[in-house]
Design an enzyme around this catalytic site. Structure first.
Site, mmCIF file in Angstrom:
data_model
loop_
_atom_site.group_PDB
_atom_site.id
_atom_site.type_symbol
_atom_site.label_atom_id
_atom_site.label_comp_id
_atom_site.label_asym_id
_atom_site.label_seq_id
_atom_site.Cartn_x
_atom_site.Cartn_y
_atom_site.Cartn_z
ATOM 1 N N GLY A 50 -2.707 -24.479 -18.929
ATOM 2 C CA GLY A 50 -3.192 -25.702 -18.305
ATOM 3 C C GLY A 50 -2.239 -26.275 -17.262
ATOM 4 O O GLY A 50 -2.673 -26.777 -16.222
ATOM 5 N N TYR A 71 -6.799 -33.892 -24.649
ATOM 6 C CA TYR A 71 -5.992 -34.095 -23.438
ATOM 7 C C TYR A 71 -4.671 -33.345 -23.606
ATOM 8 O O TYR A 71 -3.597 -33.891 -23.450
ATOM 9 C CB TYR A 71 -5.770 -35.597 -23.223
ATOM 10 C CG TYR A 71 -5.304 -35.968 -21.828
ATOM 11 C CD1 TYR A 71 -6.185 -35.926 -20.754
ATOM 12 C CD2 TYR A 71 -3.988 -36.357 -21.593
ATOM 13 C CE1 TYR A 71 -5.769 -36.269 -19.478
ATOM 14 C CE2 TYR A 71 -3.559 -36.709 -20.321
ATOM 15 C CZ TYR A 71 -4.458 -36.655 -19.268
ATOM 16 O OH TYR A 71 -4.033 -36.994 -18.001
ATOM 17 N N ASP A 79 -9.215 -24.850 -30.903
ATOM 18 C CA ASP A 79 -10.376 -24.065 -31.348
ATOM 19 C C ASP A 79 -10.724 -24.326 -32.810
ATOM 20 O O ASP A 79 -11.894 -24.372 -33.177
ATOM 21 C CB ASP A 79 -10.080 -22.568 -31.157
ATOM 22 C CG ASP A 79 -9.952 -22.203 -29.691
ATOM 23 O OD1 ASP A 79 -10.871 -22.550 -28.916
ATOM 24 O OD2 ASP A 79 -8.933 -21.598 -29.310
ATOM 25 N N THR A 138 -2.076 -39.377 -28.153
ATOM 26 C CA THR A 138 -2.260 -38.869 -26.790
ATOM 27 C C THR A 138 -3.034 -39.851 -25.908
ATOM 28 O O THR A 138 -2.996 -39.753 -24.680
ATOM 29 C CB THR A 138 -3.004 -37.518 -26.840
ATOM 30 O OG1 THR A 138 -2.362 -36.703 -27.824
ATOM 31 C CG2 THR A 138 -2.940 -36.780 -25.518
ATOM 32 N N GLU A 188 -3.809 -11.846 -25.822
ATOM 33 C CA GLU A 188 -2.735 -12.729 -26.309
ATOM 34 C C GLU A 188 -2.042 -12.154 -27.548
ATOM 35 O O GLU A 188 -0.838 -12.313 -27.723
ATOM 36 C CB GLU A 188 -3.239 -14.163 -26.530
ATOM 37 C CG GLU A 188 -4.247 -14.351 -27.640
ATOM 38 C CD GLU A 188 -5.065 -15.637 -27.496
ATOM 39 O OE1 GLU A 188 -5.091 -16.236 -26.415
ATOM 40 O OE2 GLU A 188 -5.704 -16.036 -28.496
ATOM 41 N N HIS A 223 -13.103 -21.417 -23.846
ATOM 42 C CA HIS A 223 -12.871 -20.212 -24.640
ATOM 43 C C HIS A 223 -14.128 -19.989 -25.464
ATOM 44 O O HIS A 223 -14.684 -20.943 -26.020
ATOM 45 C CB HIS A 223 -11.647 -20.436 -25.532
ATOM 46 C CG HIS A 223 -11.225 -19.238 -26.334
ATOM 47 N ND1 HIS A 223 -11.356 -17.931 -25.891
ATOM 48 C CD2 HIS A 223 -10.641 -19.144 -27.560
ATOM 49 C CE1 HIS A 223 -10.878 -17.102 -26.807
ATOM 50 N NE2 HIS A 223 -10.440 -17.813 -27.828
HETATM 51 P P1 NAD Z 1 -3.921 -28.287 -27.050
HETATM 52 O O1 NAD Z 1 -3.485 -28.042 -28.446
HETATM 53 O O2 NAD Z 1 -2.916 -28.201 -25.962
HETATM 54 O O3 NAD Z 1 -4.618 -29.720 -26.919
HETATM 55 C C1 NAD Z 1 -5.631 -30.144 -27.779
HETATM 56 C C2 NAD Z 1 -5.990 -31.595 -27.517
HETATM 57 O O4 NAD Z 1 -7.075 -31.954 -28.376
HETATM 58 C C3 NAD Z 1 -4.874 -32.594 -27.786
HETATM 59 O O5 NAD Z 1 -4.874 -33.566 -26.757
HETATM 60 C C4 NAD Z 1 -5.273 -33.221 -29.116
HETATM 61 O O6 NAD Z 1 -4.812 -34.552 -29.234
HETATM 62 C C5 NAD Z 1 -6.792 -33.195 -28.993
HETATM 63 N N1 NAD Z 1 -7.499 -33.217 -30.282
HETATM 64 C C6 NAD Z 1 -7.133 -32.706 -31.483
HETATM 65 N N2 NAD Z 1 -8.078 -32.943 -32.412
HETATM 66 C C7 NAD Z 1 -9.067 -33.621 -31.777
HETATM 67 C C8 NAD Z 1 -10.297 -34.167 -32.201
HETATM 68 N N3 NAD Z 1 -10.731 -34.061 -33.472
HETATM 69 N N4 NAD Z 1 -11.058 -34.810 -31.270
HETATM 70 C C9 NAD Z 1 -10.673 -34.914 -29.984
HETATM 71 N N5 NAD Z 1 -9.499 -34.422 -29.537
HETATM 72 C C10 NAD Z 1 -8.708 -33.788 -30.417
HETATM 73 O O7 NAD Z 1 -5.155 -27.279 -26.774
HETATM 74 P P2 NAD Z 1 -5.320 -26.224 -25.579
HETATM 75 O O8 NAD Z 1 -4.271 -25.156 -25.706
HETATM 76 O O9 NAD Z 1 -5.474 -26.970 -24.298
HETATM 77 O O10 NAD Z 1 -6.709 -25.536 -25.973
HETATM 78 C C11 NAD Z 1 -7.961 -26.186 -25.752
HETATM 79 C C12 NAD Z 1 -9.031 -25.126 -25.494
HETATM 80 O O11 NAD Z 1 -8.720 -24.424 -24.289
HETATM 81 C C13 NAD Z 1 -9.118 -24.058 -26.563
HETATM 82 O O12 NAD Z 1 -10.474 -23.680 -26.662
HETATM 83 C C14 NAD Z 1 -8.302 -22.910 -26.005
HETATM 84 O O13 NAD Z 1 -8.636 -21.647 -26.516
HETATM 85 C C15 NAD Z 1 -8.676 -23.031 -24.542
HETATM 86 N N6 NAD Z 1 -7.721 -22.431 -23.587
HETATM 87 C C16 NAD Z 1 -6.416 -22.821 -23.603
HETATM 88 C C17 NAD Z 1 -5.539 -22.314 -22.666
HETATM 89 C C18 NAD Z 1 -4.128 -22.839 -22.596
HETATM 90 O O14 NAD Z 1 -3.521 -22.685 -21.546
HETATM 91 N N7 NAD Z 1 -3.550 -23.474 -23.594
HETATM 92 C C19 NAD Z 1 -5.971 -21.356 -21.722
HETATM 93 C C20 NAD Z 1 -7.336 -20.998 -21.711
HETATM 94 C C21 NAD Z 1 -8.210 -21.543 -22.656
HETATM 95 MG MG MG Z 2 -5.883 -16.151 -22.491
HETATM 96 MG MG MG Z 3 -6.552 -17.641 -25.848
#
Ligand code: NAD
Ligand code: MG
Ligand code: MG
Ligand code: MG
Ligand code: MG
Ligand code: MG
Length: 349
Positions: A139, A24, A88, A58, A205, A113
């Site tokens: 996000g 989340y 990731d 969270t 990136e 991703h």
């Molecule tokens: P983030 O770091 O913002 O959030 C990760 C979430 O996962 C947190 O809520 C954390 O508490 C939770 N988490 C951590 N370990 C966990 C576990 N073992 N089990 C369940 N939940 C767990 O991550 P993000 O930047 O939103 O990235 C998530 C995915 O989205 C990745 O694959 C990333 O490449 C992709 N992505 C991100 C963006 C972006 O805007 N940040 C854009 C496109 C794609």
């Molecule tokens: Mg990107």
């Molecule tokens: Mg990326």
């Protein structure tokens, strides 16, 4: 490229399904909230729940937003679609420990991703549909745009059509419906592959958006400061004004930016730009892309993560101590309104 819009999506495919969003954070909160609103708008019977690791701080935030929070394993057994939005570097462990043995036969495994699937860190079960819905924006933008009635464009891809699901292109229809429910059908849904999304995303990136711009700003700031100019002026010239320039490019392309700046600035752009970003810079970009394609970058990142992120932590500490951060904090306190949308203090968990 094939581009799809709302009219090409069958929203009922999403509205009738139970969706577990794992994580989340930046993407997780946006997916969970946009999907929930879209299912409600369609009068569907499906539900969105959030999955987090045991004891996650969270959980309060997700529960505060009205979501039922479950463990990854419970959510995997409950859901028709599992969207993996944990970082990731934790995804392959989550797959092995919580999802592989618990997901329903013929369910859908989704990502934002392509990294883990493309580089073979996750090898999904054959019965599962494996799809990607990757919004092309942070996000928080994905959520804000949706609430404004707009939508951030998204890439979709199908890694495999599961032996246990509908067949006949069902996985793609599901990805389209999911992207539509995220709001992307209001702008554009573009079909690609896990490979192309993953490699272009990593390259963009690293070379341009994050690594390229941050290091360009730092090098410019350091050059002025080392030449004896005040840090405040160097900050305004090299960091603060990047937003104004980037906004002009975002709204109307590079030509639009050049139209808006002075002729002096425009001449300097043509004359000096190629002295800073040289043929050698581009040759290095090609080597960067090669490292990404051959999996060298991902291997290095995962290795650092496996031993507690020493490289990442040291770099973060070094960069946070750079003088540009100190002078920036001071200057931005004189313009408090520009920090209204700042995420770093509010959202870090
Ligand atoms: P983030 O770091 O913002 O959030 C990760 C979430 O996962 C947190 O809520 C954390 O508490 C939770 N988490 C951590 N370990 C966990 C576990 N073992 N089990 C369940 N939940 C767990 O991550 P993000 O930047 O939103 O990235 C998530 C995915 O989205 C990745 O694959 C990333 O490449 C992709 N992505 C991100 C963006 C972006 O805007 N940040 C854009 C496109 C794609
Ligand atoms: Mg990107
Ligand atoms: Mg990326
Ligand atoms: Mg992050
Ligand atoms: Mg100027
Ligand atoms: Mg001009």
């Amino acid at each position: 490229m094939k581009v799809y819009h709302d009219a090409d999506t069958d929203r009922s495919l999403i509205a009738s399904r139970n969706i577990a969003v794992i994580g989340y954070g930046s993407q997780g909160h946006a997916h969970a909230q946009n999907l929930r609103d879209s299912i409600a708008a369609a009068g569907g019977s499906g539900e969105v729940r959030v999955a987090l690791r045991e004891g996650s701080a969270t959980a309060k935030k997700a529960e505060g937003a009205g979501f039922t929070v479950m463990s990854n394993a419970e959510a995997a057994a409950w859901a028709d679609i599992v969207m993996v939005l944990a970082p990731d570097e934790y995804q392959s462990e989550i797959w092995r420990n919580d999802l592989r043995g618990n997901m329903k036969d013929g369910a859908a495994l989704a990502f934002a991703h392509g990294l883990n699937v493309h580089f073979g860190l996750i090898e999904p079960r054959e019965d599962l549909d494996v799809i990607m819905i990757a919004p092309k924006g942070p996000g928080h933008t994905v959520r804000n745009e949706y609430e404004q009635g707009r939508g951030v464009p998204a890439l979709i891809a199908v890694h495999q059509e599961g032996s246990g699901s509908g067949g006949n292109g069902f996985a793609k229809s599901l990805a389209l419906a999911y992207a539509g429910a995220m709001g992307a059908g209001r702008s554009a849904i573009i079909e690609t592959s896990f490979k192309d999304e993953c490699e272009t995303d990593l390259f963009g990136e690293q070379a341009v958006l994050c690594g390229g711009i941050s290091h360009l700003v730092l090098a410019g700031f350091e050059t002025l400061v080392e030449a004896g100019y005040p840090e405040e002026m160097a900050y305004f010239e090299c960091l603060h004004e990047t937003k104004l320039i980037v906004d002009l490019m975002y709204e109307g392309g590079i030509a639009n930016m050049r139209y808006s700046i002075s002729n002096t600035a425009e001449y300097g752009d043509y004359h000096t730009g190629p002295r800073v970003i040289t043929d050698e810079t581009k040759a290095e970009m090609k080597r960067v892309l090669d490292d990404i394609q051959r999996g060298k970058f991902v291997q290095r990142f995962m290795t650092d993560n496996a031993v507690g992120n020493p490289e990442m932590k040291a770099a973060r500490q070094r960069q946070e101590a750079h003088p540009i951060e100190k002078v920036g904090t001071k200057l931005r306190s004189m313009m408090p309104w520009i920090g209204d949308n700042k995420l770093v203090d509010k959202e870090k968990n």
